[in-house]
Design a protein around this motif. Structure first.
Motif, PDB file in Angstrom:
ATOM      1  N   ARG A  96       0.819  -1.209   0.000  1.00  0.00           N
ATOM      2  CA  ARG A  96       0.000   0.000   0.000  1.00  0.00           C
ATOM      3  C   ARG A  96       0.855   1.262   0.000  1.00  0.00           C
ATOM      4  O   ARG A  96       0.519   2.230  -0.675  1.00  0.00           O
ATOM      5  N   VAL A  97       1.933   1.240   0.760  1.00  0.00           N
ATOM      6  CA  VAL A  97       2.765   2.437   0.818  1.00  0.00           C
ATOM      7  C   VAL A  97       3.496   2.638  -0.512  1.00  0.00           C
ATOM      8  O   VAL A  97       3.631   3.759  -0.993  1.00  0.00           O
TER       9      VAL A  97
ATOM     10  N   ASP B 209       2.464   1.913  -3.433  1.00  0.00           N
ATOM     11  CA  ASP B 209       1.535   2.456  -4.418  1.00  0.00           C
ATOM     12  C   ASP B 209       0.766   3.627  -3.799  1.00  0.00           C
ATOM     13  O   ASP B 209      -0.435   3.549  -3.599  1.00  0.00           O
ATOM     14  N   SER B 210       1.480   4.665  -3.446  1.00  0.00           N
ATOM     15  CA  SER B 210       0.820   5.826  -2.853  1.00  0.00           C
ATOM     16  C   SER B 210       1.686   7.048  -3.108  1.00  0.00           C
ATOM     17  O   SER B 210       2.751   6.953  -3.712  1.00  0.00           O
ATOM     18  N   ARG B 211       1.225   8.160  -2.604  1.00  0.00           N
ATOM     19  CA  ARG B 211       2.001   9.400  -2.716  1.00  0.00           C
ATOM     20  C   ARG B 211       3.399   9.207  -2.133  1.00  0.00           C
ATOM     21  O   ARG B 211       4.389   9.690  -2.684  1.00  0.00           O
ATOM     22  N   ILE B 212       3.473   8.453  -1.027  1.00  0.00           N
ATOM     23  CA  ILE B 212       4.765   8.234  -0.382  1.00  0.00           C
ATOM     24  C   ILE B 212       5.679   7.397  -1.262  1.00  0.00           C
ATOM     25  O   ILE B 212       6.855   7.701  -1.429  1.00  0.00           O
TER      26      ILE B 212
ATOM     27  N   ARG C 171       5.594   7.098  -4.451  1.00  0.00           N
ATOM     28  CA  ARG C 171       6.040   7.895  -5.598  1.00  0.00           C
ATOM     29  C   ARG C 171       7.149   8.853  -5.175  1.00  0.00           C
ATOM     30  O   ARG C 171       8.122   9.057  -5.906  1.00  0.00           O
ATOM     31  N   ALA C 172       7.007   9.429  -3.975  1.00  0.00           N
ATOM     32  CA  ALA C 172       8.052  10.339  -3.502  1.00  0.00           C
ATOM     33  C   ALA C 172       9.367   9.582  -3.340  1.00  0.00           C
ATOM     34  O   ALA C 172      10.430  10.072  -3.741  1.00  0.00           O
TER      35      ALA C 172
ATOM     36  N   ALA D 214      10.321   6.883  -4.938  1.00  0.00           N
ATOM     37  CA  ALA D 214      10.849   6.579  -6.272  1.00  0.00           C
ATOM     38  C   ALA D 214      11.505   7.818  -6.860  1.00  0.00           C
ATOM     39  O   ALA D 214      12.578   7.737  -7.467  1.00  0.00           O
TER      40      ALA D 214
ATOM     41  N   MET E 112      10.226   6.427 -14.313  1.00  0.00           N
ATOM     42  CA  MET E 112       8.822   6.477 -13.932  1.00  0.00           C
ATOM     43  C   MET E 112       8.014   6.851 -15.175  1.00  0.00           C
ATOM     44  O   MET E 112       8.539   7.442 -16.111  1.00  0.00           O
TER      45      MET E 112
ATOM     46  N   VAL F 290       4.155  13.211  -9.216  1.00  0.00           N
ATOM     47  CA  VAL F 290       5.148  13.654  -8.227  1.00  0.00           C
ATOM     48  C   VAL F 290       5.129  15.178  -8.136  1.00  0.00           C
ATOM     49  O   VAL F 290       5.247  15.751  -7.053  1.00  0.00           O
TER      50      VAL F 290
ATOM     51  N   HIS G 111       2.896  16.473  -5.664  1.00  0.00           N
ATOM     52  CA  HIS G 111       3.199  16.058  -4.291  1.00  0.00           C
ATOM     53  C   HIS G 111       2.879  17.110  -3.243  1.00  0.00           C
ATOM     54  O   HIS G 111       2.237  16.836  -2.235  1.00  0.00           O
TER      55      HIS G 111
ATOM     56  N   GLU H 284      -1.532  13.419   2.074  1.00  0.00           N
ATOM     57  CA  GLU H 284      -1.780  12.102   2.659  1.00  0.00           C
ATOM     58  C   GLU H 284      -0.508  11.500   3.232  1.00  0.00           C
ATOM     59  O   GLU H 284       0.503  11.384   2.556  1.00  0.00           O
TER      60      GLU H 284
ATOM     61  N   LEU I 225       1.470   8.514   6.038  1.00  0.00           N
ATOM     62  CA  LEU I 225       1.664   7.070   6.098  1.00  0.00           C
ATOM     63  C   LEU I 225       0.383   6.337   6.475  1.00  0.00           C
ATOM     64  O   LEU I 225      -0.018   5.385   5.809  1.00  0.00           O
TER      65      LEU I 225
ATOM     66  N   ALA J  62      -2.209   6.334   3.830  1.00  0.00           N
ATOM     67  CA  ALA J  62      -1.808   5.499   2.690  1.00  0.00           C
ATOM     68  C   ALA J  62      -2.051   4.028   2.995  1.00  0.00           C
ATOM     69  O   ALA J  62      -2.398   3.246   2.120  1.00  0.00           O
ATOM     70  N   ILE J  63      -1.880   3.645   4.248  1.00  0.00           N
ATOM     71  CA  ILE J  63      -2.120   2.250   4.621  1.00  0.00           C
ATOM     72  C   ILE J  63      -3.617   2.001   4.792  1.00  0.00           C
ATOM     73  O   ILE J  63      -4.152   1.001   4.325  1.00  0.00           O
TER      74      ILE J  63
ATOM     75  N   ARG K  95      -6.200   3.809   3.543  1.00  0.00           N
ATOM     76  CA  ARG K  95      -6.958   4.057   2.324  1.00  0.00           C
ATOM     77  C   ARG K  95      -8.418   4.371   2.576  1.00  0.00           C
ATOM     78  O   ARG K  95      -9.306   3.727   2.023  1.00  0.00           O
TER      79      ARG K  95
ATOM     80  N   TYR L 149      -8.386   9.592   1.427  1.00  0.00           N
ATOM     81  CA  TYR L 149      -7.190   9.233   0.685  1.00  0.00           C
ATOM     82  C   TYR L 149      -7.526   8.972  -0.776  1.00  0.00           C
ATOM     83  O   TYR L 149      -6.865   9.459  -1.682  1.00  0.00           O
TER      84      TYR L 149
ATOM     85  N   GLU M 127      -6.166  10.898  -4.049  1.00  0.00           N
ATOM     86  CA  GLU M 127      -5.397  10.188  -5.076  1.00  0.00           C
ATOM     87  C   GLU M 127      -6.064  10.345  -6.445  1.00  0.00           C
ATOM     88  O   GLU M 127      -5.399  10.573  -7.447  1.00  0.00           O
TER      89      GLU M 127
END
Ligand SMILES: Nc1ncnc2c1ncn2[C@@H]1O[C@H](COP(=O)(O)OP(=O)(O)OP(=O)(O)O)[C@@H](O)[C@H]1O
Ligand SMILES: [Mg+2]
Lengths: 608, 280
Positions: A432-433, A435-438, A440-441, A443, B109, B117, B120, B125, B127, B130-131, B133, B137, B141
Motif C-alpha cells: 500500500r505504501v 503504491d501511494s504518494r509516499i 512515488r516520492a 521513487a 517512472m 510527483v 506532491h 496524505e 503514512l 496510505a495504509i 486508504r 485518501y 489520489e
C-alpha cells in the motif's frame, strides 16, 4: 505498448544464456524433422519416468534409498515429476496444429518450455547419477536403472535442442470469467505451495540440490515460454484473490507437516523474510543503503525480552503481555531508526552506509557491555537474555501443542501461524505504501533527489520516514524472534556470519531477490536460509561461496531473480535508451537549436 | 523579419501591478567566482520575462538561487509578499516551480507518475492514510491522477501517459518537465532553456503553450538562447552578463541597446557554434 515491449526485453535477459548454443542448435536442427525432436523428448522422458521405478544403485549408502525396484524414492521422485511434466507439456505439441485449448501452456512458444523442462530433468537426474559415482566411489555402483535414467534424460535434452525455434509474440490472453481466473490463481498458488513444501522438507543435501536444479531450470523454461508473465498478469488483475490464495497456502503449509522438524525451518525463513521485506522498504523503495539493519531486529528482540519476565532481565519483575511488548519493541526500534537517521540522512552518498555499518556494530558491542562490569547491568552481556518465556496471546499459549482442525500444532507451528500473520501485515503495508504518494516520492528521490526536492518533495523527511518504517517492521519481527529462540544474545546480530539473518545476508536477500518487489526478498530469503541449512558440508566455505554467487548474480542478472519493472528497465535499457535519446537529440538539434540564428537577428535588429 | 507583438496578458493580472516576485541583490559566490552579482528582479503577475545573456552569465545559477537549490550568498527573495527560505521544497510549496536546463525527469517512472510527483506538495496524505486508504485518501489520489492527466493533455502528451519518461522523444521530455512543474499549481514558472533541442515547429508550439500558461494566471521567467523565440515571447527582457544585470526593458529597447550587442558580439569568434551546442 511500452509494457509489452519491456516484458519482451526482460525475456531476452533470461534467454541470453542460451544464445550461445542457439547457433549450434540451428545448425543441428536444420536437417532434422521437427517430429524427430519431439519423438526423442517423448522417448527420453518416458524412459526416465520408467527408470524411477527401478533401482539406481545397489547399496543403501546413498541417501534416500535408491535400491528399491517397484516404486520411486528420494531423488527419483524429482525425476518422476519432471518427466511427467515434460510429457504433459509435449502432448499438445504432438498433435499437428496444436491441441485446442492448450495454447496457454506456452504463450511464447513451446520449444522454450520443452527445452527448459528437459534441461531441468537432465540437470537433476544427471546430478544424482554423478553424485552416486562420486560419493560411493565409482561407476561400479551403477545398476541398469542408473544408466537408463542418465541416458534417457540426456536423450530428451538432445530432442529438445533439435526442436525448431518457435518463439513468437504471445497472443493476447483469451477473456475468461472472473471466477475462472480466481480458480486458476488458487490452483497455481497451491501447486506452488506443494513445490515449496517439497523444497523445505527435503531431508538431505542431495535431494535439496536435485530440487534446486530441477526447480531452477524448469522455472527458467516456464519464464521463457511466457507462462510466468501470463500468470503475473492474472495475479495483477486479481490482487485480493491472489492475496487470499497465498495466505491460505501459507497457512496450510503447517497442516502438511507431521512434525515440528521443518516448521522451525519455516519459522526462521519467515523471520528472515519479514526483516528482508522491511529492509526492502529502505533499500528498494527509498534507495538508502543500510548495512546495519539487523540491529533493528535486535532492538526489537532485546526490548521485548527485557519486559517479558525472563530472569536474566534487569527488569525481571516487569512482565508485560505480548501486545504491549510488541508495541514497546516497535516503538523503541522506530526511535532507534530515527536517532540514527536524523543526523545521517541529511548527507547524500555513501555516508549513510558507513554510519549504519557502524551503528550495527555499536548495537552489538553495547549489548555486550551492558553486563554489570563494563557498564551497568541491563542486558546480561554476552550470555544474553535466556529463558524468555513462550508467547501468550489472548490466553493462547504458544509453547503448548494445540489441536486445530484435527491437526496437532506444535510449538513451532503456533509461532508459524503468528509469523504468517505478521508477514502478511508487512506485505500489506509494503504494497500500500509503495503504491501511494509516499511510494512515488521515494521513487522520485531514488531517481533524482534534486529534481524531487524542486518538485516539493521534502527529501529528508521522506527518507527518515522510510528509515523509521523499516526499523519498526524489523523491530516487530524481533519481538517475536526473542520468544521463538527463547535466548537473545548480542552475537545473533552481526554484520556477517555464516547463518542468516545478519546484515549482509539481509541485503543479499533483497538484492538477489529483486529490489523493490515483494516476492523477490521472499524468494531471496528462502534460498539464503535454505542453502546453508540444507548444505551443511559447505559450512566453512560458506561465505566464500556466497560471495562467488553474488558476483555471478550481479554479472548475469543485476536486477535480481524477480525484477521490478522499473529496475529491469534501469539495468537493461540504459544503453539503448541513451543512444536513442542522443540520436533524437542530434536529429532534432540540427534543424532546431539555432543560437546563431538568434544572434543574426539581434545583429540585424541592432543595425536597423 | 518583423517581430510580432506579444499576447496581451490575462485580465486582472496586468503587469505593473504589485510584483509577485521580488529578488533583491541576489549574489552567489563559488569560492572566488561570483556567478551572480547583486541581481534584482521583479516579476509582475501574468508577466512573461526573458532572461538572456551569454554562456556562463549566471542565468541558471540565478534560477538555482530563486528555487533554493543554492542558498544565495547574499540577497533576499520575496514571493507574494513572503520571504522565501532557501529550501527547494519550501519554494515549490510557496508556488515557484521550474524546469531544468539539462532535463531532469524521473527517467524510469511513467509520464503520468512524473506529473503526479509534481502534485506532491499539494497533497497531504501521510503514512497512516496510505495504509488505511479511507475515502479521503482515495479522493485525494483520484484528484492527483485527474490533475496529472489534464496537464498531460494540456501539453498534448496524453498518448505518452503510461510511457516511461526516458523513452519519450526529446522535445516531449521537455514538455513533460513543464507539465510536471505545472502540477504544483505554481504562481511563477521558471523555464530554463525550454526550446533547447526542439525543432522550429515544436518551438512555435511551445510559444503558444507559454501564452496559454500565462492565460492560466501564471507569471513566467524564461531563459533561452533562441533569440527569435525569446523576442517574440516576452513582455520584458533582462540581460545578464558576468553575473551582473546589464540592462532590462521591452524587447525592442533591449534589441537596440549598444551594450547588449557588444556583449554578444564582443565574445570570441566561434561562440555561436558553441552556444548552439550548449543550447542542446
Ligand atoms: N556549483 C557550482 N560550482 C562552481 N561554479 C559554478 C557552479 N554552478 C555554476 N558555476 C559557474 O557559474 C558561472 C555561471 O554558470 P551558469 O550555469 O549559471 O551560466 P548560464 O548563464 O546558465 O550559462 P548557459 O547559457 O551556458 O547555461 C559559470 O562560470 C559556472 O562555471
Ligand atoms: Mg544555464
Amino acid at each position: 505498448m511500452t509494457t509489452s515491449s519491456s516484458l519482451s526485453t526482460g525475456q531476452t535477459g533470461a534467454t541470453g544464456l542460451t544464445s550461445l548454443s542457439r547457433a549450434t542448435r540451428r545448425r543441428l536442427g536444420q536437417g532434422a524433422h521437427p517430429l524427430v525432436g519431439k519423438c526423442l523428448i517423448a522417448l527420453g522422458s518416458a524412459a526416465a519416468l520408467g527408470s524411477t521405478f527401478l533401482a539406481w544403485t545397489w547399496t543403501t549408502a546413498f541417501p534416500g534409498d535408491l535400491t528399491v525396484t517397484g516404486y520411486p524414492g528420494g531423488n527419483q521422485l524429482i525425476t518422476l515429476f519432471l518427466s511427467i511434466l515434460t510429457l504433459l507439456a509435449l502432448a499438445p505439441a504432438l498433435v499437428p496444429g496444436g491441441l485446442p485449448g492448450t495454447r496457454w501452456m506456452a504463450p511464447r512458444g513451446s520449444a522454450r518450455l520443452l527445452r527448459g523442462l528437459a534441461l531441468a530433468n537432465a540437470a537433476s537426474t544427471g546430478y544424482v547419477v554423478i553424485a552416486i559415482a562420486w560419493e560411493l566411489g565409482g561407476v561400479a555402483n551403477y545398476v541398469a536403472g542408473t544408466w537408463i535414467a542418465g541416458a534417457s534424460a540426456l536423450l530428451a535434452v538432445l530432442g529438445a535442442w533439435l526442436l525448431p525455434d518457435d518463439d513468437h509474440e504471445p497472443a493476447p490472453a483469451r477473456p475468461t470469467p472472473r471466477w475462472a481466473q480466481v480458480v486458476v490463481v488458487f490452483v497455481v498458488v497451491m501447486l506452488g505451495l506443494l513445490v515449496a513444501d517439497f523444497g523445505v522438507t527435503t531431508g538431505f543435501s542431495e535431494e535439496f540440490i536435485g530440487f534446486c536444479l530441477g526447480a531452477g531450470f524448469a522455472g527458467r523454461g516456464l519464464a521463457a515460454s511466457g507462462l510466468f508473465d501470463r500468470f503475473s498478469a492474472l495475479t495483477a488483475a486479481n490482487r485480493t484473490a491472489t492475496g487470499c490464495a497465498v495466505l491460505a497456502a501459507a497457512v496450510s503449509f503447517v497442516f502438511l507437516q507431521s512434525s515440528d522438524a521443518y516448521t522451525s525451518v519455516a519459522d526462521n525463513i519467515l523471520i528472515f523474510a519479514t526483516v528482508a521485506l522491511g529492509l526492502n522498504i529502505v533499500v528498494g523503495l527509498a534507495g538508502l543503503l543500510d548495512l546495519g539493519y539487523v540491529a533493528f531486529l535486535g532492538v526489537g528482540a532485546y526490548t521485548a525480552a527485557l519486559v517479558s519476565g525472563t530472569a536474566a532481565s534487569r527488569y525481571a519483575h516487569v512482565v508485560l503481555p505480548f501486545w504491549a511488548q510488541a508495541l514497546i519493541g516497535v516503538a523503541v526500534s522506530v526511535l532507534a531508526g530515527l536517532l540514527i537517521g536524523a543526523p545521517t540522512l541529511r548527507l547524500r552518498g555513501d555516508y549513510l552506509a558507513i554510519v549504519t555499518l557502524g551503528f550495527g556494530e555499536i548495537f552489538r558491542i553495547t549489548m555486550n557491555n551492558l553486563d554489570g562490569q563494563s557498564g551497568p547491568q541491563v542486558t546480561n552481556g554476552a550470555e544474553g537474555e535466556y529463558g524468555i518465556p513462550d508467547l501468550r496471546l489472548f490466553g493462547y499459549d504458544f509453547g503448548r501443542p494445540h489441536t486445530v482442525l484435527g491437526h496437532t500444532l506444535g510449538r513451532f507451528g503456533n509461532y508459524y501461524l503468528l509469523l504468517v500473520l505478521v508477514i502478511a501485515v508487512v506485505i500489506f503495508i509494503f504494497a500500500r505504501v509503495d503504491d501511494s504518494r509516499i511510494g512515488r516520492a521515494w521513487a522520485a528521490i531514488r531517481e533524482d533527489e534534486t529534481a524531487a526536492e524542486a518538485m516539493g518533495v521534502h527529501g529528508y523527511r521522506f527518507k527518515l520516514l522510510a528509515f523509521g518504517l523499516g526499523a519498526g517492521l524489523a523491530g516487530l519481527a524481533g519481538t517475536i524472534q526473542g520468544h521463538l529462540t527463547s535466548t537473545v544474545t548480542p552475537d545473533q546480530y552481526t554484520f556477517s556470519s555464516s547463518a542468516p539473518p545478519n546484515s549482509a545476508f539481509l541485503l543479499a536477500a533483497v538484492v538477489l531477490g529483486g529490489m523493490g518487489t515483494i516476492s523477490g526478498p521472499l524468494l531471496g530469503a528462502s534460498l539464503l536460509f535454505l542453502i546453508p541449512d540444507k548444505l551443511q558440508f559447505f559450512h566453512n566455505k560458506q561465505l566464500l561461496l556466497f560471495g562467488i554467487a553474488l558476483i555471478v548474480m550481479m554479472r548475469l542478472r543485476p536486477e535480481g531473480l524477480v525484477p521490478d519493472k522499473r529496475r529491469r528497465l534501469e539495468f537493461h535499457e540504459r544503453e539503448t535508451a541513451a543512444e536513442e535519446a542522443y540520436e533524437e537529440l542530434v536529429a532534432d538539434g540540427l534543424d532546431g537549436a539555432d543560437g546563431s540564428d538568434g544572434l543574426d537577428e539581434l545583429e540585424a535588429g541592432a543595425r536597423a | 523579419m518583423s517581430i510580432q507583438p506579444a499576447n496581451p496578458p490575462a485580465s486582472g493580472t496586468a503587469p505593473g501591478s504589485e510584483p509577485i516576485l521580488q529578488a533583491r541583490g541576489v549574489t552567489m559566490r563559488f569560492g572566488g567566482l561570483t556567478a551572480v552579482d547583486g541581481v534584482d528582479l521583479d516579476v509582475a503577475g501574468g508577466e512573461i520575462v526573458g532572461l538572456i545573456g551569454p554562456n556562463g552569465a549566471g542565468k541558471t545559477t540565478f534560477f538555482n538561487c530563486l528555487t533554493g537549490l543554492y542558498p544565495p550568498t547574499a540577497g533576499s527573495i520575496t514571493f507574494r509578499g513572503q520571504r522565501l527560505a532557501p529550501k527547494p521544497y519550501r519554494v515549490a510549496e510557496a508556488g515557484i516551480s521550474r524546469t531544468f536546463q539539462n532535463i531532469r525527469l524521473f527517467p524510469n517512472m511513467t509520464a503520468l507518475e512524473n506529473v503526479m510527483v509534481g502534485r506532491h506538495c499539494r497533497t497531504r496524505e501521510g503514512l497512516l492514510s496510505a495504509i488505511g486508504r479511507g475515502p479521503r485518501y482515495r479522493a485525494a489520489e483520484r484528484e492527483a491522477r485527474q490533475t496529472a492527466r489534464e496537464l498531460l493533455s494540456f501539453l498534448d502528451l496524453d498518448r505518452h501517459a503510461s510511457a516511461i519518461a526516458r523513452s519519450l522523444p526529446y522535445g516531449d521530455q521537455r514538455k513533460l518537465e513543464i507539465a510536471r512543474a505545472l502540477a504544483s499549481d505554481p504562481g511563477l514558472l521558471l523555464l530554463d532553456e525550454p526550446a533547447a533541442g526542439m525543432n522550429p515547429r515544436e518551438t512555435l508550439a511551445l510559444r503558444e503553450t507559454i501564452f496559454k500558461i500565462r492565460q492560466r494566471g501564471l507569471s513566467v521567467v524564461v531563459i533561452e538562447h533562441d533569440m527569435r523565440f525569446i523576442f517574440n515571447l516576452c513582455d520584458r527582457l533582462v540581460v545578464l552578463a558576468r553575473g551582473r544585470k546589464l540592462t532590462e526593458g521591452r524587447p525592442d529597447e533591449v534589441r537596440a541597446d549598444e551594450r547588449v550587442i557588444a556583449t554578444y558580439l564582443g565574445t570570441a569568434p566561434g561562440t555561436a557554434e558553441q552556444e548552439a551546442s550548449d543550447a542542446r
